[in-house]
Write a protein that holds these residues in place. Structure first.
Motif, short mmCIF file in Angstrom:
data_model
loop_
_atom_site.label_atom_id
_atom_site.label_comp_id
_atom_site.label_asym_id
_atom_site.label_seq_id
_atom_site.Cartn_x
_atom_site.Cartn_y
_atom_site.Cartn_z
N PRO A 407 8.97 5.76 13.69
CA PRO A 407 9.20 4.27 13.11
C PRO A 407 7.98 3.68 12.60
N ASP A 408 6.96 3.68 13.43
CA ASP A 408 5.82 2.84 12.91
C ASP A 408 5.08 3.52 11.72
N PHE A 409 4.92 4.94 11.75
CA PHE A 409 4.49 5.66 10.81
C PHE A 409 5.49 5.55 9.23
N CYS A 410 6.60 5.53 9.57
CA CYS A 410 7.69 5.49 8.39
C CYS A 410 7.56 4.16 7.88
N PHE A 411 7.49 3.16 8.75
CA PHE A 411 7.63 1.79 8.22
C PHE A 411 6.42 1.37 7.06
N LYS A 412 5.06 1.95 7.77
CA LYS A 412 4.04 1.67 7.05
C LYS A 412 3.83 2.32 5.90
N LEU A 413 4.24 3.58 5.83
CA LEU A 413 4.25 4.23 4.46
C LEU A 413 5.26 3.74 3.54
N ILE A 414 6.50 3.23 3.82
CA ILE A 414 7.50 2.59 3.03
C ILE A 414 6.66 1.16 2.49
N GLU A 415 6.18 0.42 3.51
CA GLU A 415 5.54 -0.57 3.19
C GLU A 415 4.41 -0.70 2.20
N ASP A 416 3.64 0.35 2.19
CA ASP A 416 2.47 0.73 1.25
C ASP A 416 2.79 1.21 -0.08
N LYS A 417 4.13 2.13 0.14
CA LYS A 417 4.64 2.53 -1.28
C LYS A 417 5.29 1.27 -2.05
N ALA A 418 5.93 0.55 -1.46
CA ALA A 418 6.72 -0.62 -2.23
C ALA A 418 5.64 -1.65 -2.58
N THR A 419 4.62 -1.72 -1.86
CA THR A 419 3.55 -2.90 -2.13
C THR A 419 2.88 -2.29 -3.42
N GLY A 420 2.30 -1.23 -3.09
CA GLY A 420 1.58 -0.53 -4.35
C GLY A 420 2.37 -0.42 -5.38
N ALA A 421 3.59 -0.07 -5.46
CA ALA A 421 4.01 -0.01 -6.75
C ALA A 421 4.30 -1.14 -7.34
N ILE A 422 4.43 -2.25 -6.74
CA ILE A 422 4.52 -3.66 -7.52
C ILE A 422 3.08 -3.99 -8.07
N GLN A 423 2.07 -3.65 -7.08
CA GLN A 423 0.79 -4.05 -7.54
C GLN A 423 0.05 -3.37 -8.74
N SER A 424 0.77 -2.08 -8.72
CA SER A 424 0.37 -1.22 -9.87
C SER A 424 0.47 -1.70 -11.34
N GLY A 425 1.30 -2.80 -11.47
CA GLY A 425 1.60 -3.18 -12.75
C GLY A 425 2.68 -2.45 -13.44
#
Length: 479
Positions: A407-425
């Motif tokens: 669970p910790d690994f999966c949440f962190k990965l999803i959080e990074d993907k979602a945040t990174g996608a928005i910040q990518s422009g």
């Protein structure tokens, strides 16, 4: 049940019921349906005339003339098509919306040609109804030769290989007409005449050419199935210069209908390696009567074409029949179909090296690899694969099996993907829909509901505002 399965089921029940019905029941039914149906009445008249007349309806000379007339007619039709200026008045786009110009030219030219084939089918069906399979056969030959001989100028390259296109249309037309034959009553006399004339034409125009009679074998099979004179039809083949190998399915059918079981088996054993339909019949026979021969023949055919025969053999496979063949068939099906149900049949029979080989052969399909790992409860390998492919288009399918395991690994990965996608422009509905899907997965991770909600709010309130993102979040039920 699929539609095809339902039709097959009804057909099987009809055959059983018809076979067990009395003559009186059949006659009563015939009288009821024919009394108010003029087409059936005319068909009965035609059938009766031909069946009770020993005279041939058409001479070899007339048969040849009909072939040539049909060939010339459709050769002129085909060569009249102007691919640079097709019949736009009759053109009907295959779908609404924008269509490329080259595609419009291609469709318009194809539709012109398809209209010619529809005209042919109308006339051919009339010949079937009129109990004239001889004319029908001559017409099919003439049309086929026109397809082979047509020279259509195609500077815009609408067809690529125009003769190949025409032959494909001819094959489809022939299949449609075979369906009509199967539903019709055809006189035995006219069938015999049609067969005689067909093989006469093969001898005259295509001596030594095995592909020509083989191409028309489906029509010959449909006619032969209606005949009560199989021995006579076999004699016609043997009197001609056409080798039995050119029409193996026809030879088997006639031997079967004549009750020549020994000859049927001999022919099947002779032709099974060159004709898949014959091979299927032989396998079915061995399966019922000689299991060692079935295994031996199945292995031989499987090695000849693993992809094709794996699907055919699957229904007959049992580990108790032959373990090696069982494993090989379902291993190949696992590769072909990439369905986990096939893998389940052999997973306990594969050693570690076999499994590595299988994974290597399907590695391009990451989703299926994950399904295999999930079936084996090898979650660590799923985690590794997800780490290796964080940007996979199938990310959600890859990570789903381990949401509850890591669970910790999966949440962190999803959080990074979602945040990174928005910040990518990067912007757009497609991206926002994927982010919403990731967050929907995150909401199912044990112990991370509150953190997921906080992440959703953070992204929802991104500055500057992203109205489309908010809309996709609402649609997905994230907010």
């Amino acid at each position: 049940m699929t539609v095809d399965e339902i039709i097959k089921y009804i057909a099987m029940n009809f055959k059983t019921l018809y076979k067990n019905s009395t003559v009186d029941e059949k006659l009563k039914f015939l009288e009821e349906i024919i009394r108010h149906n003029e087409e059936l009445q005319q068909a009965f008249v035609n059938f009766s005339k031909v069946e009770n007349s020993p005279d041939k309806d058409i001479s070899p000379k007339l048969f040849l003339e009909k072939i040539e007339k049909t060939r010339e007619q459709y050769l002129n039709y085909f060569e009249s098509v102007d691919t640079e200026n097709p019949d736009w008045d009759s053109y009907k786009p295959s779908y609404s919306g924008y269509i490329e110009e080259w595609e419009q030219y291609q469709e318009a030219s194809e539709q012109e040609i398809e209209q010619f084939f529809r005209e042919f089918k109308t006339e051919a069906v009339d010949k079937i109804i009129q109990q004239k399979p001889e004319y029908f056969t001559a017409m099919l030959i003439g049309l086929y030769e026109a397809c082979l001989d047509a020279e259509i100028d195609d500077p815009v390259e609408s067809f690529g290989d125009v003769n190949k296109f025409l032959v494909e249309e001819h094959t489809a037309t022939m299949a449609t007409l075979i369906d009509k034959i199967n539903l019709s009553a055809v006189s035995g006399n006219s069938i015999r005449t049609a067969m005689e004339l067909f093989f006469y034409y093969c001898d005259e125009e295509y001596p030594g050419n095995q592909s020509f009679p083989n191409y028309f074998q489906p029509v010959l099979l449909a006619l032969a199935e209606k005949s009560k004179q199989p021995d006579e039809l076999l004699a016609i083949i043997d009197k001609s210069k056409v080798n039995r190998e050119a029409v193996p399915q026809l030879v088997l059918l006639l031997n079967k209908n004549a009750g020549n079981n020994t000859e049927w088996l001999h022919s099947a054993q002779q032709f099974y390696l060159t004709d898949n339909e014959v091979a299927k019949d032989l396998l079915n026979y061995y399966f019922e009567n000689d299991m060692p021969a079935f295994v031996r023949t199945a292995k031989e055919l499987f090695e000849k074409d693993k992809r094709y025969w794996a699907k055919i053999l699957a229904d007959k496979m049992d580990i108790n029949i032959d373990k090696e063949l069982y494993i090989n068939v379902f291993y190949q099906l696992t590769l072909n179909e990439q369905k986990i149900d096939y893998y389940r049949k052999i997973k306990s029979l594969l050693d570690s090296e076999d499994l590595k080989k299988l994974i290597q052969e399907v590695k391009y399909n990451e989703v299926f690899v994950v399904k295999i790992y999930e079936e084996n409860k090898d979650f660590e390998k799923i985690k590794t694969l997800v780490q290796q492919h964080p940007d996979s288009w199938h990310f959600a399918e890859l990570i789903t099996p381990i949401l509850n395991i890591y669970p910790d690994f999966c949440f962190k990965l999803i959080e990074d993907k979602a945040t990174g996608a928005i910040q990518s422009g990067e912007r757009g509905r497609s991206l926002y829909q994927r982010i919403a899907a990731w967050l929907t997965l995150a909401k199912t991770i044990p112990g991370h509901q509150a953190a997921t909600q906080a992440l959703c709010i953070k992204l929802y309130n991104h500055k500057p505002n992203l109205p489309a993102l908010r809309d996709e979040f609402r649609k997905a039920g994230v907010m």
